[in-house]
Design an enzyme around this catalytic site. Structure first.
Site, PDB file in Angstrom:
ATOM      1  N   LYS A 116       0.818  -1.219   0.000  1.00  0.00           N
ATOM      2  CA  LYS A 116       0.000   0.000   0.000  1.00  0.00           C
ATOM      3  C   LYS A 116       0.848   1.263   0.000  1.00  0.00           C
ATOM      4  CE  LYS A 116      -3.796  -2.079   2.480  1.00  0.00           C
ATOM      5  NZ  LYS A 116      -4.848  -1.895   3.466  1.00  0.00           N
ATOM      6  N   GLY A 165      -8.992  -5.664   6.183  1.00  0.00           N
ATOM      7  CA  GLY A 165      -9.231  -4.860   7.380  1.00  0.00           C
ATOM      8  C   GLY A 165      -8.257  -5.152   8.518  1.00  0.00           C
ATOM      9  N   GLU A 200      -1.654   7.297   8.148  1.00  0.00           N
ATOM     10  CA  GLU A 200      -2.502   8.154   7.324  1.00  0.00           C
ATOM     11  C   GLU A 200      -3.375   8.997   8.224  1.00  0.00           C
ATOM     12  OE1 GLU A 200      -3.509   5.486   3.375  1.00  0.00           O
ATOM     13  OE2 GLU A 200      -5.122   5.904   4.759  1.00  0.00           O
ATOM     14  N   LYS A 201      -3.768  10.145   7.736  1.00  0.00           N
ATOM     15  CA  LYS A 201      -4.801  10.910   8.419  1.00  0.00           C
ATOM     16  C   LYS A 201      -6.060  10.048   8.443  1.00  0.00           C
ATOM     17  CE  LYS A 201      -6.750  14.685   9.991  1.00  0.00           C
ATOM     18  NZ  LYS A 201      -6.448  15.050  11.380  1.00  0.00           N
ATOM     19  N   TYR A 202      -6.732   9.988   9.593  1.00  0.00           N
ATOM     20  CA  TYR A 202      -7.984   9.234   9.660  1.00  0.00           C
ATOM     21  C   TYR A 202      -9.106  10.142   9.178  1.00  0.00           C
ATOM     22  CZ  TYR A 202     -11.846   6.474  11.496  1.00  0.00           C
ATOM     23  OH  TYR A 202     -12.995   5.738  11.615  1.00  0.00           O
ATOM     24  N   ARG A 292      -6.991  -7.854  -8.439  1.00  0.00           N
ATOM     25  CA  ARG A 292      -7.667  -9.158  -8.578  1.00  0.00           C
ATOM     26  C   ARG A 292      -9.143  -8.887  -8.801  1.00  0.00           C
ATOM     27  NH1 ARG A 292     -10.438  -8.891  -3.856  1.00  0.00           N
ATOM     28  NH2 ARG A 292      -9.381  -7.884  -2.100  1.00  0.00           N
ATOM     29  N   VAL A 295     -14.948  -9.677  -4.428  1.00  0.00           N
ATOM     30  CA  VAL A 295     -16.197 -10.319  -4.012  1.00  0.00           C
ATOM     31  C   VAL A 295     -17.391  -9.639  -4.686  1.00  0.00           C
ATOM     32  CG1 VAL A 295     -17.728 -10.727  -2.040  1.00  0.00           C
ATOM     33  CG2 VAL A 295     -15.252 -10.992  -1.760  1.00  0.00           C
TER      34      VAL A 295
HETATM   35  P1  ADP Z   1      -7.903  -3.499   3.516  1.00  0.00           P
HETATM   36  O1  ADP Z   1      -6.867  -3.730   2.455  1.00  0.00           O
HETATM   37  O2  ADP Z   1      -7.548  -4.139   4.814  1.00  0.00           O
HETATM   38  O3  ADP Z   1      -9.296  -3.752   3.057  1.00  0.00           O
HETATM   39  P2  ADP Z   1      -8.194  -0.635   2.993  1.00  0.00           P
HETATM   40  O4  ADP Z   1      -7.018   0.240   2.865  1.00  0.00           O
HETATM   41  O5  ADP Z   1      -8.894  -1.023   1.745  1.00  0.00           O
HETATM   42  O6  ADP Z   1      -7.789  -1.945   3.846  1.00  0.00           O
HETATM   43  O7  ADP Z   1      -9.242   0.023   3.954  1.00  0.00           O
HETATM   44  C1  ADP Z   1     -10.411  -0.673   4.346  1.00  0.00           C
HETATM   45  C2  ADP Z   1     -11.377   0.263   5.019  1.00  0.00           C
HETATM   46  O8  ADP Z   1     -10.745   0.905   6.135  1.00  0.00           O
HETATM   47  C3  ADP Z   1     -11.853   1.408   4.157  1.00  0.00           C
HETATM   48  O9  ADP Z   1     -12.931   1.062   3.341  1.00  0.00           O
HETATM   49  C4  ADP Z   1     -12.264   2.414   5.213  1.00  0.00           C
HETATM   50  O10 ADP Z   1     -13.492   2.052   5.787  1.00  0.00           O
HETATM   51  C5  ADP Z   1     -11.186   2.220   6.271  1.00  0.00           C
HETATM   52  N1  ADP Z   1     -10.063   3.173   6.063  1.00  0.00           N
HETATM   53  C6  ADP Z   1      -8.919   2.947   5.400  1.00  0.00           C
HETATM   54  N2  ADP Z   1      -8.116   4.037   5.405  1.00  0.00           N
HETATM   55  C7  ADP Z   1      -8.782   4.995   6.093  1.00  0.00           C
HETATM   56  C8  ADP Z   1      -8.512   6.369   6.454  1.00  0.00           C
HETATM   57  N3  ADP Z   1      -7.354   6.969   6.147  1.00  0.00           N
HETATM   58  N4  ADP Z   1      -9.453   7.034   7.153  1.00  0.00           N
HETATM   59  C9  ADP Z   1     -10.617   6.436   7.521  1.00  0.00           C
HETATM   60  N5  ADP Z   1     -10.934   5.163   7.216  1.00  0.00           N
HETATM   61  C10 ADP Z   1     -10.039   4.438   6.507  1.00  0.00           C
END
Ligand code: ADP
Length: 448
Positions: A116, A165, A200-202, A292, A295
């Protein structure tokens, strides 16, 4: 064109690939672990080969076993499905070294996008907005604190190798950052054998919008519009839909363009998804590429009429995309509910076991993708998803009504499932008005 393909996966997605092969007149070899021996969907393959014990590390994830099955099955290509080896660049490399086509992107593109943190860098290069965050990986607590103080809380500690997640922790102050850092590193180390993290900024209460992409090996590239996957629990999607509600056409166009730009920058081909977060002011930020099939791909199949698995196979065989961007149109509204063997009334505890009664819904605009049936025993060893229930209707409100009807028709006994919570979601005023974000499920259904 391939004469025979191996599906390196199980359950619903294995069946989905078997069906696509059948439609193309391609023979198909399935593999199974001891836990899946005798599963009814295996009978639909031309050949089914046991690849080891229930533990996926010894079967569905064991590359030498899959390659032996490919040899025995005499296949020209392997479809990895999702999960398991689908995003493993080494596996793709092994396949191609054995002169077996890996149905997916090149191993180079997978490597560039699989991490990532690397994908973020590539996005910046392609002029795609990313969530503000650390310059690179975080190697010490003091560095983490420095980044958090510069950006301001809340922040998100994220595993570079993360997925599903896992390896993610929100921190709202120094104390939770310190514990979150260690927790995310440990979780990522255990799950992905790579504990590297970044920050990352949340984004508060974002929506999750993703773009489906298809590219061939001749440089042709299209997007197939967006999916809104904001309804999640613990960062795992529960409901997906297309089109995204209340998304201005101009913002949608910019997100689609950004996704295509990034994929081209990565030298990508085959199917992939570019994921973004959308804040309340409709600013969008790239989060990751899933290199890929996903789902929720049938949502896009319903609104575009494109068979994505078929296209994956044709692209892998070297064919050109049979359409251009201008030929693709988004029609109506599709919703998918993931029906999991989990008990929503009991904190979503997994509920594997014997399905004693199974009555599937049907009718116009209803699609059910599943490998389960009456008498099927859901094994405790894998993902808990037992079915994907989809509807396609002219408008969103009609789609919601149809989904409620289909959920009520769907009878599964013997195991608890997520059907009840889907019915609650479909009836919730916030969902009906499209006023939801990634925290909606937890805010609305978390136990006191
Ligand atoms: P994974 O690869 O584990 O699925 P992702 O990077 O796709 O992880 O993120 C999955 C979910 O996590 C996102 O859909 C969102 O709900 C949450 N998320 C990810 N990054 C952030 C962020 N910077 N701020 C808030 N929520 C986030």
């Amino acid at each position: 064109m391939f004469q025979r393909i191996l599906v390196a996966n199980r359950g619903e997605i294995a069946l989905r690939v078997i069906r696509a092969c059948r439609d193309l007149g391609i023979e198909v070899v399935a593999v199974f672990s001891e836990a899946d021996r005798g599963a009814p969907y295996l009978e639909l393959a031309d050949q089914a080969i046991c690849i080891g014990p229930a533990n996926s590390a010894e079967s569905y994830l064991k590359i030498p076993r899959i390659m032996s099955a490919a040899e025995v099955g005499n296949v020209q290509a392997i479809h990895p499905g999702f999960g398991f080896l689908s995003e493993n660049a080494h596996f793709a490399e092994v396949c191609r070294a054995c002169k077996i086509e890996f149905i997916g992107p090149s191993e180079d593109a997978m490597r560039r996008l699989g991490n990532k943190n690397e994908a973020r860098k590539l996005a910046v290069k392609a002029g795609v907005p990313v969530v503000p965050g650390s310059e690179g990986l975080i190697t010490s607590e003091s560095q983490a604190l420095g980044v958090a103080h510069d950006m301001g809380y809340p922040v998100l500690v994220k595993a570079a190798a993360g997925g599903g997640g896992r390896g993610m922790r929100v921190a709202r102050d120094d104390a939770s950052l310190k514990t979150g850092l260690v927790a995310a590193q440990q979780e990522a180390e255990a799950a992905f054998k790579d504990g590297s993290v970044y920050i990352e900024k949340y984004i508060e209460r974002p929506r999750h919008i993703e773009i489906q992409l298809l590219g061939d090996k001749h440089g042709n590239f299209v997007h197939l519009f967006e999916r809104d996957c904001s309804l999640q629990r613990r960062h795992q999607k529960l409901v997906e839909e297309s089109a995204a509600t209340n998304l201005p056409a101009e913002v949608r166009q910019r997100i689609c363009d950004a996704a295509v730009r990034l994929a081209k920058e990565a030298g990508y081909y085959n199917a992939g998804t570019c994921e973004f977060l959308l804040d309340k002011d409709n600013n969008f930020y790239f989060i990751e590429v899933n290199a890929r099939i996903q789902v929720e791909h049938p949502v896009t199949e319903l609104v575009t009429g494109v068979d994505l698995i078929r296209q994956q196979i044709l692209i892998a065989a070297g064919e050109k995309l049979p359409f251009k961007q201008k030929d693709l149109h988004h029609r109506g509204h599709a919703i998918e509910c993931r029906i999991n063997a989990e008990d929503p009334a009991n904190n979503f505890r997994a509920t594997p076991g014997l399905i004693t009664r199974w009555q599937a819904p049907g009718g116009l605009g209803v699609r059910l993708d599943t490998h389960a049936c009456q008498g099927y025993r859901v094994p405790p060893n894998y993902d808990s998803m037992v079915a994907k229930l989809l509807v396609h209707q002219p408008t969103r409100l009609e789609a919601i009504a149809c989904m409620k009807r289909a959920l009520r028709e769907f009878v599964i006994e013997g195991i608890k499932t997520t059907i009840p919570i889907h019915l609650d979601i479909m009836s919730h005023p916030a969902f009906i008005s499209g006023n939801v974000d990634t925290t909606f499920i937890e805010r609305t259904w978390s136990r006191p």
